[in-house]
Structures are given as structure tokens and as C-alpha cells.
Design a protein around this motif. Structure first.
Motif, PDB file in Angstrom:
ATOM      1  N   UNK A  72      48.874   9.767  -6.758  1.00 17.04           N
ATOM      2  CA  UNK A  72      48.195   9.436  -8.015  1.00 17.04           C
ATOM      3  C   UNK A  72      46.967   8.576  -7.762  1.00 17.04           C
ATOM      4  N   UNK A  73      47.098   7.632  -6.827  1.00 13.52           N
ATOM      5  CA  UNK A  73      45.961   6.774  -6.484  1.00 13.52           C
ATOM      6  C   UNK A  73      44.810   7.604  -5.935  1.00 13.52           C
ATOM      7  N   UNK A  74      45.112   8.555  -5.059  1.00 14.66           N
ATOM      8  CA  UNK A  74      44.061   9.409  -4.492  1.00 14.66           C
ATOM      9  C   UNK A  74      43.372  10.221  -5.577  1.00 14.66           C
ATOM     10  N   UNK A  75      44.145  10.744  -6.523  1.00 15.65           N
ATOM     11  CA  UNK A  75      43.569  11.517  -7.625  1.00 15.65           C
ATOM     12  C   UNK A  75      42.667  10.649  -8.499  1.00 15.65           C
ATOM     13  N   UNK A  76      43.155   9.457  -8.827  1.00 15.30           N
ATOM     14  CA  UNK A  76      42.426   8.597  -9.757  1.00 15.30           C
ATOM     15  C   UNK A  76      41.187   7.964  -9.121  1.00 15.30           C
ATOM     16  N   UNK A  77      41.334   7.457  -7.917  1.00 14.51           N
ATOM     17  CA  UNK A  77      40.208   6.793  -7.256  1.00 14.51           C
ATOM     18  C   UNK A  77      39.066   7.771  -7.013  1.00 14.51           C
ATOM     19  N   UNK A  78      39.400   8.988  -6.601  1.00 20.04           N
ATOM     20  CA  UNK A  78      38.372   9.972  -6.259  1.00 20.04           C
ATOM     21  C   UNK A  78      38.041  10.921  -7.407  1.00 20.04           C
ATOM     22  N   UNK A  79      38.741  10.757  -8.528  1.00 24.44           N
ATOM     23  CA  UNK A  79      38.478  11.563  -9.730  1.00 24.44           C
ATOM     24  C   UNK A  79      38.450  13.055  -9.395  1.00 24.44           C
ATOM     25  N   UNK A  80      39.539  13.543  -8.824  1.00 25.80           N
ATOM     26  CA  UNK A  80      39.579  14.915  -8.364  1.00 25.80           C
ATOM     27  C   UNK A  80      39.642  15.901  -9.531  1.00 25.80           C
ATOM     28  N   UNK A  81      39.101  17.095  -9.290  1.00 29.48           N
ATOM     29  CA  UNK A  81      39.066  18.142 -10.309  1.00 29.48           C
ATOM     30  C   UNK A  81      40.161  19.170 -10.105  1.00 29.48           C
ATOM     31  N   UNK A  82      40.817  19.154  -8.954  1.00 33.55           N
ATOM     32  CA  UNK A  82      41.888  20.101  -8.668  1.00 33.55           C
ATOM     33  C   UNK A  82      42.682  19.596  -7.476  1.00 33.55           C
ATOM     34  N   UNK A  83      43.888  20.143  -7.325  1.00 36.99           N
ATOM     35  CA  UNK A  83      44.751  19.788  -6.203  1.00 36.99           C
ATOM     36  C   UNK A  83      45.254  21.078  -5.562  1.00 36.99           C
ATOM     37  N   UNK A  98      56.274  18.835  -3.469  1.00 39.63           N
ATOM     38  CA  UNK A  98      55.762  19.501  -4.672  1.00 39.63           C
ATOM     39  C   UNK A  98      56.137  18.712  -5.918  1.00 39.63           C
ATOM     40  N   UNK A  99      57.354  18.220  -5.953  1.00 41.91           N
ATOM     41  CA  UNK A  99      57.778  17.406  -7.107  1.00 41.91           C
ATOM     42  C   UNK A  99      56.891  16.174  -7.246  1.00 41.91           C
ATOM     43  N   UNK A 100      56.600  15.505  -6.127  1.00 45.78           N
ATOM     44  CA  UNK A 100      55.773  14.300  -6.177  1.00 45.78           C
ATOM     45  C   UNK A 100      54.339  14.623  -6.608  1.00 45.78           C
ATOM     46  N   UNK A 101      53.779  15.716  -6.086  1.00 45.86           N
ATOM     47  CA  UNK A 101      52.420  16.108  -6.469  1.00 45.86           C
ATOM     48  C   UNK A 101      52.346  16.368  -7.968  1.00 45.86           C
ATOM     49  N   UNK A 102      53.334  17.054  -8.521  1.00 45.77           N
ATOM     50  CA  UNK A 102      53.330  17.357  -9.954  1.00 45.77           C
ATOM     51  C   UNK A 102      53.518  16.093 -10.784  1.00 45.77           C
ATOM     52  N   UNK A 103      54.361  15.183 -10.315  1.00 45.69           N
ATOM     53  CA  UNK A 103      54.530  13.916 -11.021  1.00 45.69           C
ATOM     54  C   UNK A 103      53.223  13.139 -11.042  1.00 45.69           C
ATOM     55  N   UNK A 104      52.541  13.092  -9.904  1.00 46.35           N
ATOM     56  CA  UNK A 104      51.260  12.382  -9.826  1.00 46.35           C
ATOM     57  C   UNK A 104      50.217  13.034 -10.726  1.00 46.35           C
ATOM     58  N   UNK A 105      50.198  14.367 -10.761  1.00 41.20           N
ATOM     59  CA  UNK A 105      49.233  15.078 -11.607  1.00 41.20           C
ATOM     60  C   UNK A 105      49.471  14.777 -13.077  1.00 41.20           C
ATOM     61  N   UNK A 106      50.724  14.632 -13.463  1.00 40.07           N
ATOM     62  CA  UNK A 106      51.034  14.338 -14.866  1.00 40.07           C
ATOM     63  C   UNK A 106      50.673  12.902 -15.246  1.00 40.07           C
ATOM     64  N   UNK A 107      50.696  12.011 -14.244  1.00 46.28           N
ATOM     65  CA  UNK A 107      50.289  10.630 -14.498  1.00 46.28           C
ATOM     66  C   UNK A 107      48.775  10.470 -14.538  1.00 46.28           C
ATOM     67  N   UNK A 108      48.097  11.373 -13.887  1.00 42.93           N
ATOM     68  CA  UNK A 108      46.633  11.319 -13.789  1.00 42.93           C
ATOM     69  C   UNK A 108      46.032  11.551 -15.178  1.00 42.93           C
ATOM     70  N   UNK A 109      45.002  10.789 -15.509  1.00 46.85           N
ATOM     71  CA  UNK A 109      44.433  10.840 -16.859  1.00 46.85           C
ATOM     72  C   UNK A 109      43.827  12.200 -17.187  1.00 46.85           C
TER      73      UNK A 109
END
Length: 278
Positions: A72-83, A98-109
Motif C-alpha cells: 500500500x505504501x508503494x502504491x500511495x507514495x508513487x501514485x501508481x496507475x496500475x499493478x 495475491x491476497x495482500x496485493x488486493x488488500x493493498x489495492x482496496x486501501x489505496x485511494x
């Protein structure tokens, strides 16, 4: 696709398995499209195995694929457009990544597409009711092969290395035919799935090259390519693929490229980073 017309130009994209076989190929396709890649790696020295820093377009993040906070930190800090979740996992163990990636994606704004690769042979299970997630799209392939594959027990690497070392390509036991897909074509398919997910939502996409061969037949085809003989694929019905995808290059050409990569792989002792895999 030209960089100046690509929808990926200027975007940052998280790739798990960045230093791996398919993950590395997806990263190269993203670079060619003008994107910046946030590569999840287990250790800092991984930069050396991925080649140049692409003029600052690589952002390495150290962490594990099952660490929701780090993802989630990597997604938010770098403002990613896709994973692109392409890190490998033990097929006999729970897929926590996969479960963790999906959880992080759902937390991402920001809502982002998450694309994973799965075996084509699991498609029947998915249609029979495998749990699906509206964040996750799946690109399915048969046997992916090409430069950068260090799993030397697989059919194409084993045949190429056997021929190049003079040991000869061992004839594998015959079995059912599989659809072989070149890694660069598989990477292009992954990008198309992400683009479709952005516009149409999550989906399950099976891709078939039409190179339908048994292990024994593929070994013979690699032997012909190595010897400079014409490569002949058994006749089969042309597959219908989603998203307008099809192999970009003939089988003979991609086998020549693959064999050349393994020649260099052997020359440098199978341990140093290879430019073609970067």
C-alpha cells in the motif's frame, strides 16, 4: 505501440516480480511505452540484474509480496496507475501474495487495475466458480518461453541448453499438447488486459498463440531452429483471442532469439545478469 501515443506514457506502474521472467518482460514493455516502473524486489542488489536504471524511470521498493502495508505504501507514495502482480509463488501453498496485493489495492485511494498471470489449464476451474475479485483481472497462458527464463528444467530451456552444450536435446516423454507463448507476446497481453480493466472492469482473458505442441514436438522444433532448418508447427485451428491480441513474430524468429540468449547465458556461466533479460 509508439511511446508518444501510448496510454502508459508518463504513468507509474507497480510490478511485483520485477526481476523475474514475465515480470521483467512486462517492465520492458512498460519502458517502451514511456511508463515508469515501481519494482518490488526482495533486496537492493536486484538493480544489477535488471540492467540500466532507464534514466530514472525505475523506482525500486524493497519488500515482500505478502506485506499489505509495504504494498500500500508503494502504491500511495508513487501514485501508481496500475499493478502487475507477477511474482511467483509456491503452487502447493496458500497464495498470500495475491491476497495482500488486493488488500493493498482496496486501501489505496485511487482505484487501480490489478493484473495477474495464471495457467491456461486453470480456465475451466475459473468458469466453474473460482472466487473472483472485482479489482483483479487475469491473463492466462499455456507455456511461456523466451529469453530470461532461468527455469532450465522447462521444455524450451532444456532443449536449447542441451543442444548448445553438445549434450543433445533429450527427448522428453510424450504428453498432451500445450500452447506455447513467447514471453514478449505474453507481456503485451498483460498490458492490454490492464488497459481493458481500466475501461471495462475486471475480467478473465485466455490467450493462445496457436503453437500447440507436445513437449516432444517442441523439442524437435527447437532442434530444427538450432540447425537452421525450417520450423514446422502441426496444423491446428487458428485460435480466437481477446483484445485483438496475436503473436507479433513467427515462431522461428523467436526461437532464434531464445537460443541466442541461452548461448550467452552459458557463455557467462549462468550467473551474471544478462542484457536481454533486463
Amino acid at each position: 505501440m509508439a511511446e508518444h501515443t501510448s496510454p502508459w506514457r508518463g504513468r507509474r506502474v507497480l510490478v511485483t516480480g520485477y526481476t523475474g521472467f514475465l515480470g521483467g518482460a512486462v517492465a520492458r514493455e512498460l519502458f517502451a511505452c514511456g511508463a515508469e516502473v515501481v519494482g518490488l524486489v526482495n533486496d537492493r542488489p536486484a538493480r544489477a540484474s535488471t540492467g540500466a536504471d532507464r534514466q530514472g524511470r525505475v523506482h525500486l521498493v524493497r519488500g515482500r509480496t505478502d506485506n499489505v502495508f509495504r504494498l500500500h505504501s508503494a502504491m500511495a507514495v508513487h501514485e501508481v496507475a496500475a499493478v502487475f502482480h507477477l511474482a511467483t509463488h509456491d503452487p502447493f501453498a496458500e497464495d498470500r501474495g495475491t491476497h495482500a496485493v488486493l488488500q493493498a489495492a482496496k486501501l489505496y485511494a485511487r482505484r487501480v487495475p490489478v493484473v495477474a498471470a495464471r495457467p491456461l489449464q486453470q480456465l475451466s476451474l475459473a468458469r466453474a466458480g473460482e472466487a473472483r475479485d472485482d479489482y483483479l483481472s487475469v491473463a492466462r497462458f499455456g507455456e511461456v518461453f523466451g529469453p530470461g527464463d532461468r527455469k532450465v528444467f522447462r521444455t524450451v530451456p532444456a532443449a536449447a541448453i542441451g543442444l548448445l552444450t553438445g549434450d543433445g536435446a533429450a527427448v522428453p516423454p510424450d504428453g498432451p499438447p500445450r500452447d506455447f507463448v513467447f514471453v514478449r507476446d505474453a507481456a503485451r497481453a498483460c498490458l492490454r488486459v490492464a488497459e481493458a480493466t481500466i475501461t471495462d472492469g475486471a475480467g478473465d482473458y485466455p490467450f493462445r498463440s496457436g503453437w500447440l505442441l507436445t513437449d516432444r514436438q517442441m523439442t524437435a522444433v527447437v532442434r530444427d531452429a538450432h540447425a537452421g532448418r525450417p520450423v514446422v508447427v502441426p496444423d491446428s485451428a487458428a485460435p480466437t483471442n481477446p483484445l485483438g491480441w496475436q503473436p507479433a513474430e513467427p515462431l522461428a524468429e523467436v526461437l532464434d532469439e531464445t537460443i541466442a540468449w541461452y548461448r550467452e547465458f552459458l557463455r557467462i556461466g549462468c550467473t551474471a545478469p544478462l542484457r536481454a533479460a533486463a
